[in-house]
Design an enzyme around this catalytic site. Structure first.
Site, PDB file in Angstrom:
ATOM      1  N   HIS A 139      47.300  -4.480  -2.255  1.00 44.23           N
ATOM      2  CA  HIS A 139      48.668  -4.364  -2.787  1.00 44.23           C
ATOM      3  C   HIS A 139      49.103  -2.903  -2.712  1.00 44.23           C
ATOM      4  O   HIS A 139      49.153  -2.198  -3.705  1.00 44.23           O
ATOM      5  CB  HIS A 139      48.711  -4.870  -4.231  1.00 44.23           C
ATOM      6  CG  HIS A 139      50.099  -5.091  -4.742  1.00 44.23           C
ATOM      7  ND1 HIS A 139      50.415  -6.079  -5.639  1.00 44.23           N
ATOM      8  CD2 HIS A 139      51.274  -4.462  -4.482  1.00 44.23           C
ATOM      9  CE1 HIS A 139      51.702  -6.041  -5.925  1.00 44.23           C
ATOM     10  NE2 HIS A 139      52.241  -5.051  -5.225  1.00 44.23           N
ATOM     11  N   LYS A 222      54.870 -11.122   3.205  1.00 46.57           N
ATOM     12  CA  LYS A 222      55.093 -10.843   1.787  1.00 46.57           C
ATOM     13  C   LYS A 222      56.424 -11.434   1.341  1.00 46.57           C
ATOM     14  O   LYS A 222      57.471 -11.133   1.909  1.00 46.57           O
ATOM     15  CB  LYS A 222      55.097  -9.328   1.542  1.00 46.57           C
ATOM     16  CG  LYS A 222      55.522  -8.912   0.138  1.00 46.57           C
ATOM     17  CD  LYS A 222      54.532  -9.392  -0.922  1.00 46.57           C
ATOM     18  CE  LYS A 222      54.983  -9.033  -2.324  1.00 46.57           C
ATOM     19  NZ  LYS A 222      55.057  -7.593  -2.568  1.00 46.57           N
ATOM     20  N   HIS A 277      49.938  -9.499  -8.943  1.00 45.39           N
ATOM     21  CA  HIS A 277      50.012  -9.182 -10.384  1.00 45.39           C
ATOM     22  C   HIS A 277      50.310 -10.428 -11.216  1.00 45.39           C
ATOM     23  O   HIS A 277      51.382 -10.588 -11.809  1.00 45.39           O
ATOM     24  CB  HIS A 277      51.016  -8.077 -10.696  1.00 45.39           C
ATOM     25  CG  HIS A 277      52.224  -8.017  -9.812  1.00 45.39           C
ATOM     26  ND1 HIS A 277      53.082  -9.060  -9.643  1.00 45.39           N
ATOM     27  CD2 HIS A 277      52.701  -7.019  -9.034  1.00 45.39           C
ATOM     28  CE1 HIS A 277      54.041  -8.717  -8.813  1.00 45.39           C
ATOM     29  NE2 HIS A 277      53.826  -7.478  -8.421  1.00 45.39           N
ATOM     30  N   HIS A 325      61.890  -0.576  -9.362  1.00 39.50           N
ATOM     31  CA  HIS A 325      62.729  -1.694  -8.927  1.00 39.50           C
ATOM     32  C   HIS A 325      64.210  -1.343  -8.932  1.00 39.50           C
ATOM     33  O   HIS A 325      65.066  -2.228  -8.959  1.00 39.50           O
ATOM     34  CB  HIS A 325      62.435  -2.932  -9.775  1.00 39.50           C
ATOM     35  CG  HIS A 325      61.071  -3.473  -9.506  1.00 39.50           C
ATOM     36  ND1 HIS A 325      60.784  -4.234  -8.404  1.00 39.50           N
ATOM     37  CD2 HIS A 325      59.894  -3.298 -10.160  1.00 39.50           C
ATOM     38  CE1 HIS A 325      59.498  -4.530  -8.393  1.00 39.50           C
ATOM     39  NE2 HIS A 325      58.940  -3.969  -9.446  1.00 39.50           N
ATOM     40  N   ASP A 365      48.968  -1.761  -6.544  1.00 40.22           N
ATOM     41  CA  ASP A 365      50.432  -1.658  -6.595  1.00 40.22           C
ATOM     42  C   ASP A 365      50.823  -0.186  -6.562  1.00 40.22           C
ATOM     43  O   ASP A 365      51.669   0.276  -7.308  1.00 40.22           O
ATOM     44  CB  ASP A 365      50.984  -2.353  -7.834  1.00 40.22           C
ATOM     45  CG  ASP A 365      52.453  -2.749  -7.692  1.00 40.22           C
ATOM     46  OD1 ASP A 365      53.069  -2.383  -6.677  1.00 40.22           O
ATOM     47  OD2 ASP A 365      52.991  -3.409  -8.595  1.00 40.22           O
TER      48      ASP A 365
END
Length: 587
Positions: A139, A222, A277, A325, A365
């Site tokens: 990730h 993805k 996650h 984000h 991540d």
């Protein structure tokens, strides 16, 4: 004539042996050596006055060109810590691969020799060291090339993800969109010091939108909510994956706009998929994404930001999430979106599910809430926290944690390799696999490696001042070594692509010099294939309280206030660390 010495003396000379237990760093975890494949009295050891000399432990007649048992490198008397076991052996490496694990030496004068040390063989002393397979992070946001060095410095040698640099799409999602971007990133991988695999961006209502990316060289797809994690998108991505035998990674719909977790499970339809996650703080159906860990066809992973659960987890996450984000703190809806993902109940339950083996993979991540250089460290911090809070696992005891150790090392080595279709190449210490190996001093285990091998060549490690008279002079820091110099960098590293791209000569088309290898056997993978992490209990999350139950029983844990492998290792002169390492018989 036999000669007896104490276990303490033997450990000092040849490393610990069968029945000895080794403390891992400053954790409360102990690895007991299950077997010793070297031969007492015939151990291979390099140095002045030692046995790896011509006509003694080193053969004076065997030629590399004539005998495939003559190796290029022997790692002597190492403690191997792997899903396959915790044991001591010599490791023989030839042509960049592990060709033998057992007893190395000279068969002319030694018994039970599994591989040969000759004039063509280099020696690396593994006495007192732990050897693990290089870590695999599935990730990874490809935001900056510098992440690869941070990964190496904690023992990660393979990164899988996507992106094109610090574009907003990459800051958010681990996908590289389209053939042109994929080709550019495959070219960029030529200079990277680790193995790499690229995920294409899933999207569209027809198969061709994703198929062209797999054909361009992406090794996986993805699905990400910021690009749209609709039920149609998931279905079409999986159709493409089934056709081309690649994995699909899923960051599902936090807002439940296009359906709830049950709808996503229905759209997956029993097909193999990798759930990112899975606790949900990193994204995914709020508040009950963790239900997917009950399904045998869904491979659930965690990311490092929420592992282990500590007193600092909750306040750190909100700001991280807003940045990653592309959310605006001035917009109430954006703040509520972020708040919906940060739930202490599910974060606490995640620790327990990891320890139960219900969550199969650990990843980072990186730079999108996680830290790539902490995957391995946080795995062992979590294992330590769970032992303290839940006690030894079944079959373990105070000074024997082999079952828990195998569970946790599998999370960042063999299990991600199996899930992504690269387990024939990397992910464990087994004959036939590439020698991507990490050597640790026991006191530093999990925090700072001593040395990292890529395809059998020393690529990165602790090295002293280059103008010094000996190699251990301060300042000692992690440095690039010859395995990452010149064209060796391409030779020792791998780029993973789809079988279609491999068979259609993507390497020649793009002029790549790295070792390009195809992924395969992905679509038949299930959670039952996850080593030591295959549990599928019934998981329920209360939509009002967020409480998590497993098979009807509430699961939770307290946040940690103190962790091992932390400031002692980061803000201390490492040469002054004195951590007790146990070499003693456990009866």
């Amino acid at each position: 004539m036999s000669f007896e010495i104490s276990r303490e003396q033997y450990a000092g000379m040849f490393g610990p042996t069968t029945g000895d237990s080794i403390r891992l760093g400053d954790t409360n975890l102990f690895a007991k050596i299950e077997k010793d494949m070297t031969v007492y009295g015939d151990e291979s050891k390099f140095g002045g006055g030692k046995c790896l000399r011509d006509g003694m432990g080193q053969s004076a007649t065997e030629l590399r060109r004539d005998n495939p048992k003559v190796v290029d490198l022997i790692i002597t008397s190492a403690v191997i810590l792997d899903y396959t076991g915790i044991y001591k052996a010599d490791i023989g490496i030839r042509d960049g691969k592990i060709v033998a694990i057992g007893n190395g030496g000279n068969p002319s004068i030694m018994d039970n020799v599994d591989f040969i040390v000759g004039s063509s063989t280099e020696a690396l002393s593994g006495e007192g060291l732990i050897v693990t397979a290089g870590g695999i992070d599935t990730h990874v946001h490809f935001i900056t090339p510098a992440i690869a060095y941070s990964a190496l410095e904690n023992g990660t040698t393979t990164i899988i993800g996507g992106g094109t640099g610090p574009a907003d799409g990459t800051n958010s999602a681990t996908s590289t969109p389209g053939a042109w971007n994929i080709h550019q990133m495959l070219r960029a991988a030529e200079g990277m010091p680790v193995n790499m695999g690229i995920q294409g961006k899933a999207g569209g209502a027809i198969m061709d939108t994703t198929a062209e990316q797999i054909e361009a060289g992406a090794m996986a797809l993805k699905v990400h909510e910021d690009w749209g994690a609709t039920l149609s998108c998931i279905d079409h991505a999986l159709e493409t994956a089934d056709k081309y035998d690649v994995q699909v990674s899923l960051h599902s719909d936090t807002l439940n706009e296009t359906g709830f977790v049950e709808d996503t499970i229905k759209s997956i339809g029993g097909r193999c998929i990798h759930s990112y996650h899975t606790e949900g703080a990193g994204g995914g159906h709020a508040p009950d994404l963790m239900k997917v860990a009950s399904k045998n066809n869904i491979i659930p992973s965690s990311t490092s930001p929420t592992n282990p659960y500590t007193v600092d987890i909750l306040p750190e996450h909100l700001d991280m999430l807003m940045v990653c984000h592309h959310l605006d703190p001035k917009i109430p809806e954006d703040v509520r979106f972020a708040d919906s993902r940060i739930r202490k109940q599910t974060i606490a339950a995640e620790d327990v599910l990891q320890d139960m083996g219900a969550l199969s993979i650990m990843s980072s991540d990186t730079m999108a809430m996680g830290r790539i250089g902490e995957v391995i460290m946080r795995s062992w911090q979590l294992a330590d926290k769970m032992k303290k809070q839940r006690g030894p696992l079944e079959g373990d005891s105070e000074y024997i944690d082999n079952n828990r150790i195998k569970r946790y090392i599998s999370k960042y080595t063999i299990n991600p390799a199996i899930a992504e279709g690269i387990s024939d190449y990397v992910g464990s210490i087994e004959e036939g696999k590439y020698a991507d190996l990490v050597l640790w001093e026991p006191a530093m285990f999990g925090a700072k490696p001593k040395m990292i091998l890529k395809s059998g060549m020393i690529a990165y490690g602790v090295m002293g001042d280059s103008n010094a008279s000996i190699p251990t002079t301060q300042p000692r820091t992690m440095r690039e070594l010859f395995g990452l110099t010149g064209k060796s960098r391409q030779h020792v590293n791998m780029t993973f692509v789809s079988t279609y791209a491999y068979e259609h000569n993507i390497k020649e088309e793009l002029g790549l010099e790295r070792n390009v290898l195809p992924v395969h056997n992905v679509r038949t993978v299930t959670k039952k294939d996850m080593k030591f992490n295959s549990e599928t209990p019934k998981i329920e999350i209360d939509p009002l309280t967020y409480d998590v139950t497993v098979d009807g029983k509430l699961i939770t844990c307290d946040p940690a206030r103190e962790l091992p492998l932390a400031q002692r290792y980061l803000y201390t002169n490492l040469d002054k660390i004195n951590i007790l390492v146990y070499y003693k018989k456990i009866t």
